[in-house]
Structures are given as structure tokens and as C-alpha cells.
Design a protein around this motif. Structure first.
Motif, PDB file in Angstrom:
ATOM      1  N   GLU A 118      -2.333   6.666   1.855  1.00  0.00           N
ATOM      2  CA  GLU A 118      -0.966   6.840   2.344  1.00  0.00           C
ATOM      3  C   GLU A 118      -0.885   6.794   3.861  1.00  0.00           C
ATOM      4  OE1 GLU A 118       1.153  10.115   0.659  1.00  0.00           O
ATOM      5  OE2 GLU A 118       0.362   9.739  -1.341  1.00  0.00           O
ATOM      6  N   ASP A 119      -1.854   7.399   4.536  1.00  0.00           N
ATOM      7  CA  ASP A 119      -1.825   7.482   5.997  1.00  0.00           C
ATOM      8  C   ASP A 119      -2.647   6.340   6.588  1.00  0.00           C
ATOM      9  OD1 ASP A 119      -2.015   8.084   8.699  1.00  0.00           O
ATOM     10  OD2 ASP A 119      -2.544  10.193   8.382  1.00  0.00           O
ATOM     11  N   PRO A 120      -2.028   5.426   7.337  1.00  0.00           N
ATOM     12  CA  PRO A 120      -2.771   4.288   7.886  1.00  0.00           C
ATOM     13  C   PRO A 120      -3.897   4.700   8.832  1.00  0.00           C
ATOM     14  CG  PRO A 120      -0.561   4.362   8.805  1.00  0.00           C
ATOM     15  CD  PRO A 120      -0.619   5.400   7.735  1.00  0.00           C
ATOM     16  N   PHE A 121      -3.856   5.927   9.360  1.00  0.00           N
ATOM     17  CA  PHE A 121      -4.948   6.405  10.216  1.00  0.00           C
ATOM     18  C   PHE A 121      -6.201   6.741   9.406  1.00  0.00           C
ATOM     19  CE2 PHE A 121      -1.604   6.971  13.370  1.00  0.00           C
ATOM     20  CZ  PHE A 121      -2.252   6.577  14.522  1.00  0.00           C
ATOM     21  N   ASP A 122      -6.087   6.750   8.079  1.00  0.00           N
ATOM     22  CA  ASP A 122      -7.230   7.059   7.220  1.00  0.00           C
ATOM     23  C   ASP A 122      -8.097   5.845   6.907  1.00  0.00           C
ATOM     24  OD1 ASP A 122      -6.589   9.727   7.155  1.00  0.00           O
ATOM     25  OD2 ASP A 122      -5.538   9.614   5.222  1.00  0.00           O
ATOM     26  N   LEU A 123      -7.752   4.674   7.402  1.00  0.00           N
ATOM     27  CA  LEU A 123      -8.526   3.459   7.119  1.00  0.00           C
ATOM     28  C   LEU A 123      -8.882   2.766   8.429  1.00  0.00           C
ATOM     29  CD1 LEU A 123      -9.700   1.654   4.876  1.00  0.00           C
ATOM     30  CD2 LEU A 123      -7.573   0.333   4.981  1.00  0.00           C
ATOM     31  N   SER A 124     -10.183   2.785   8.744  1.00  0.00           N
ATOM     32  CA  SER A 124     -10.642   2.166   9.993  1.00  0.00           C
ATOM     33  C   SER A 124     -11.206   0.769   9.777  1.00  0.00           C
ATOM     34  CB  SER A 124     -11.682   3.049  10.676  1.00  0.00           C
ATOM     35  OG  SER A 124     -12.759   3.313   9.796  1.00  0.00           O
ATOM     36  N   GLY A 125     -11.539   0.434   8.539  1.00  0.00           N
ATOM     37  CA  GLY A 125     -12.065  -0.898   8.265  1.00  0.00           C
ATOM     38  C   GLY A 125     -12.082  -1.159   6.772  1.00  0.00           C
ATOM     39  N   ALA A 178      -3.949  -1.292   9.030  1.00  0.00           N
ATOM     40  CA  ALA A 178      -3.924  -2.024   7.769  1.00  0.00           C
ATOM     41  C   ALA A 178      -2.479  -2.231   7.345  1.00  0.00           C
ATOM     42  CB  ALA A 178      -4.673  -1.235   6.693  1.00  0.00           C
ATOM     43  N   ASP A 179      -2.232  -3.340   6.653  1.00  0.00           N
ATOM     44  CA  ASP A 179      -0.880  -3.585   6.151  1.00  0.00           C
ATOM     45  C   ASP A 179      -0.627  -2.723   4.913  1.00  0.00           C
ATOM     46  OD1 ASP A 179      -2.064  -4.913   3.924  1.00  0.00           O
ATOM     47  OD2 ASP A 179      -1.865  -6.862   4.900  1.00  0.00           O
ATOM     48  N   ASP A 180       0.645  -2.637   4.535  1.00  0.00           N
ATOM     49  CA  ASP A 180       1.029  -1.778   3.403  1.00  0.00           C
ATOM     50  C   ASP A 180       0.344  -2.200   2.109  1.00  0.00           C
ATOM     51  OD1 ASP A 180       2.642  -0.207   5.010  1.00  0.00           O
ATOM     52  OD2 ASP A 180       4.478  -1.311   4.528  1.00  0.00           O
ATOM     53  N   GLU A 181       0.197  -3.498   1.899  1.00  0.00           N
ATOM     54  CA  GLU A 181      -0.447  -3.991   0.675  1.00  0.00           C
ATOM     55  C   GLU A 181      -1.889  -3.479   0.578  1.00  0.00           C
ATOM     56  OE1 GLU A 181      -1.745  -8.210  -1.380  1.00  0.00           O
ATOM     57  OE2 GLU A 181      -0.252  -8.236   0.210  1.00  0.00           O
ATOM     58  N   THR A 182      -2.628  -3.533   1.679  1.00  0.00           N
ATOM     59  CA  THR A 182      -4.010  -3.053   1.689  1.00  0.00           C
ATOM     60  C   THR A 182      -4.055  -1.549   1.446  1.00  0.00           C
ATOM     61  OG1 THR A 182      -4.703  -4.828   3.171  1.00  0.00           O
ATOM     62  CG2 THR A 182      -6.113  -2.877   3.079  1.00  0.00           C
ATOM     63  N   LEU A 183      -3.213  -0.822   2.152  1.00  0.00           N
ATOM     64  CA  LEU A 183      -3.184   0.635   1.976  1.00  0.00           C
ATOM     65  C   LEU A 183      -2.836   1.002   0.540  1.00  0.00           C
ATOM     66  CD1 LEU A 183      -1.356   1.591   5.286  1.00  0.00           C
ATOM     67  CD2 LEU A 183      -3.783   1.961   4.758  1.00  0.00           C
ATOM     68  N   ASP A 184      -1.824   0.340  -0.020  1.00  0.00           N
ATOM     69  CA  ASP A 184      -1.417   0.627  -1.398  1.00  0.00           C
ATOM     70  C   ASP A 184      -2.532   0.314  -2.386  1.00  0.00           C
ATOM     71  OD1 ASP A 184       1.055   1.414  -0.438  1.00  0.00           O
ATOM     72  OD2 ASP A 184       2.089  -0.426  -1.051  1.00  0.00           O
ATOM     73  N   SER A 185      -3.229  -0.813  -2.178  1.00  0.00           N
ATOM     74  CA  SER A 185      -4.287  -1.204  -3.119  1.00  0.00           C
ATOM     75  C   SER A 185      -5.453  -0.219  -3.107  1.00  0.00           C
ATOM     76  CB  SER A 185      -4.784  -2.623  -2.818  1.00  0.00           C
ATOM     77  OG  SER A 185      -5.567  -2.637  -1.639  1.00  0.00           O
ATOM     78  N   LEU A 186      -5.622   0.484  -1.993  1.00  0.00           N
ATOM     79  CA  LEU A 186      -6.706   1.465  -1.881  1.00  0.00           C
ATOM     80  C   LEU A 186      -6.233   2.894  -2.134  1.00  0.00           C
ATOM     81  CD1 LEU A 186      -8.435  -0.028   1.281  1.00  0.00           C
ATOM     82  CD2 LEU A 186      -9.254  -0.148  -1.080  1.00  0.00           C
ATOM     83  N   GLY A 187      -4.938   3.064  -2.397  1.00  0.00           N
ATOM     84  CA  GLY A 187      -4.388   4.393  -2.647  1.00  0.00           C
ATOM     85  C   GLY A 187      -4.382   5.270  -1.400  1.00  0.00           C
ATOM     86  N   ARG A 193      -7.810  -0.990  14.821  1.00  0.00           N
ATOM     87  CA  ARG A 193      -8.007  -0.428  16.150  1.00  0.00           C
ATOM     88  C   ARG A 193      -7.493   0.999  16.303  1.00  0.00           C
ATOM     89  NH1 ARG A 193      -6.151   0.303  21.285  1.00  0.00           N
ATOM     90  NH2 ARG A 193      -4.059  -0.431  21.305  1.00  0.00           N
ATOM     91  N   ARG A 194      -6.271   1.251  15.916  1.00  0.00           N
ATOM     92  CA  ARG A 194      -5.699   2.589  16.148  1.00  0.00           C
ATOM     93  C   ARG A 194      -6.444   3.680  15.377  1.00  0.00           C
ATOM     94  NH1 ARG A 194      -0.372   2.922  17.685  1.00  0.00           N
ATOM     95  NH2 ARG A 194      -0.863   5.137  17.816  1.00  0.00           N
ATOM     96  N   PRO A 195      -6.770   3.493  14.094  1.00  0.00           N
ATOM     97  CA  PRO A 195      -7.564   4.517  13.413  1.00  0.00           C
ATOM     98  C   PRO A 195      -8.967   4.684  14.027  1.00  0.00           C
ATOM     99  CG  PRO A 195      -6.454   3.139  11.805  1.00  0.00           C
ATOM    100  CD  PRO A 195      -6.257   2.493  13.145  1.00  0.00           C
ATOM    101  N   ILE A 196      -9.558   3.578  14.492  1.00  0.00           N
ATOM    102  CA  ILE A 196     -10.872   3.669  15.139  1.00  0.00           C
ATOM    103  C   ILE A 196     -10.761   4.503  16.408  1.00  0.00           C
ATOM    104  CG2 ILE A 196     -12.644   2.352  16.381  1.00  0.00           C
ATOM    105  CD1 ILE A 196     -12.172   0.087  14.298  1.00  0.00           C
ATOM    106  N   LEU A 197      -9.749   4.230  17.223  1.00  0.00           N
ATOM    107  CA  LEU A 197      -9.573   4.996  18.457  1.00  0.00           C
ATOM    108  C   LEU A 197      -9.286   6.462  18.164  1.00  0.00           C
ATOM    109  CD1 LEU A 197      -7.504   2.485  20.635  1.00  0.00           C
ATOM    110  CD2 LEU A 197      -9.979   2.909  20.661  1.00  0.00           C
ATOM    111  N   ASP A 198      -8.502   6.723  17.126  1.00  0.00           N
ATOM    112  CA  ASP A 198      -8.199   8.094  16.733  1.00  0.00           C
ATOM    113  C   ASP A 198      -9.486   8.827  16.335  1.00  0.00           C
ATOM    114  OD1 ASP A 198      -5.967   9.995  16.223  1.00  0.00           O
ATOM    115  OD2 ASP A 198      -6.748   9.925  14.171  1.00  0.00           O
TER     116      ASP A 198
END
Length: 134
Positions: free
Chosen positions: A56-63, A45-54, A89-94
Motif C-alpha cells: 500500500e505504501d510506495p515507500f515500502d518498495l525500494s526495488g 513504483a507505479d500503482d500496478e506494481t504496488l497492487d500486484s505485490l500487495g 529512488r525516493r524509498p531508497i533515499l528514505d
């Protein structure tokens, strides 16, 4: 070397095929409302999406679902971006590696979850439905 082929993580095209298969299995009448939903597979996910959902770790969002739930739409809506389901993809694989859940099962779960948002269900609603199905 043992003669085994090296392991390669599935690429975005493989995950997209799994996701499209999952979308195709969603029954009518829901299927009628999914024809215009755009499916996008990205690494993270891009930084804007991560920030809007609160998050911090991009591996915490798979979709994530971007758009307005079906019940909130109006025939007067115009000029809006199409509804989109983004898979990361990367969080899903993780998650696949850490849980041992078959990749197709995991992708199906994520797609169904994001489709639930398309229909206006909250995370709590979906967890209750999943718990009731067990």
C-alpha cells in the motif's frame, strides 16, 4: 547562513551509477546472464506494481525484478519484454536516511537482492544466504 553548501538528495543518475557499479561487481558465471537485464531508476513504483505485490505504501518498495528467472527461460521464448530491475529512488533515499547505511552499500544490497530474483531465488532464500554470510 553558515557557509555550507545546501544538502541535495542524490538524483536518479547517481543511483543508477551506483547500481551499475554493483551489477559490474557480480562475479562470473552470473555476469554472463546479466547482459540483457535493463536497469531502470524511477521515483516510486507505479500503482500496478504496488497492487500486484500487495503493497500500500510506495515507500515500502525500494526495488523489484520484472521478468522470468533464468532457470524458467526457454530458447523458444520470443516477444517477451526484457528482464528489468527497477529501483525506486525516493524509498531508497528514505531508507538511507532512516538507517544510516551508506547509500552505495544500500543500493548494492538492493541490486544484489533483485539479481537474486533474476536467478530464481526467493526472498527467504536470499535472507538465509545473507544470514549465513554474517
Amino acid at each position: 547562513m553558515s557557509g555550507q553548501a545546501p544538502f541535495h538528495a542524490p538524483d536518479a543518475a547517481v543511483i543508477e551509477r551506483m547500481a551499475r557499479d554493483a551489477l559490474a561487481r557480480i562475479p562470473e558465471p552470473f555476469q554472463n546472464y546479466l547482459s540483457d537485464v535493463v536497469l531502470i531508476v524511477e521515483e516510486f513504483a507505479d500503482d500496478e506494481t504496488l497492487d500486484s505485490l500487495g503493497i500500500e505504501d510506495p515507500f515500502d518498495l525500494s526495488g523489484v525484478y520484472h521478468g522470468r528467472p533464468v532457470g524458467d527461460k526457454s530458447s523458444f521464448d520470443s516477444g517477451a519484454l526484457p528482464d528489468r530491475i527497477h529501483l525506486y529512488r525516493r524509498p531508497i533515499l528514505d531508507e538511507w536516511i532512516h538507517t544510516g547505511v551508506p547509500l552505495a552499500t544500500l543500493v548494492n544490497h538492493i541490486v544484489v537482492h533483485e539479481v537474486g530474483h533474476h536467478f530464481g531465488l526467493s526472498d527467504d532464500d536470499m535472507h538465509a544466504l545473507e544470514d549465513g554470510a554474517d
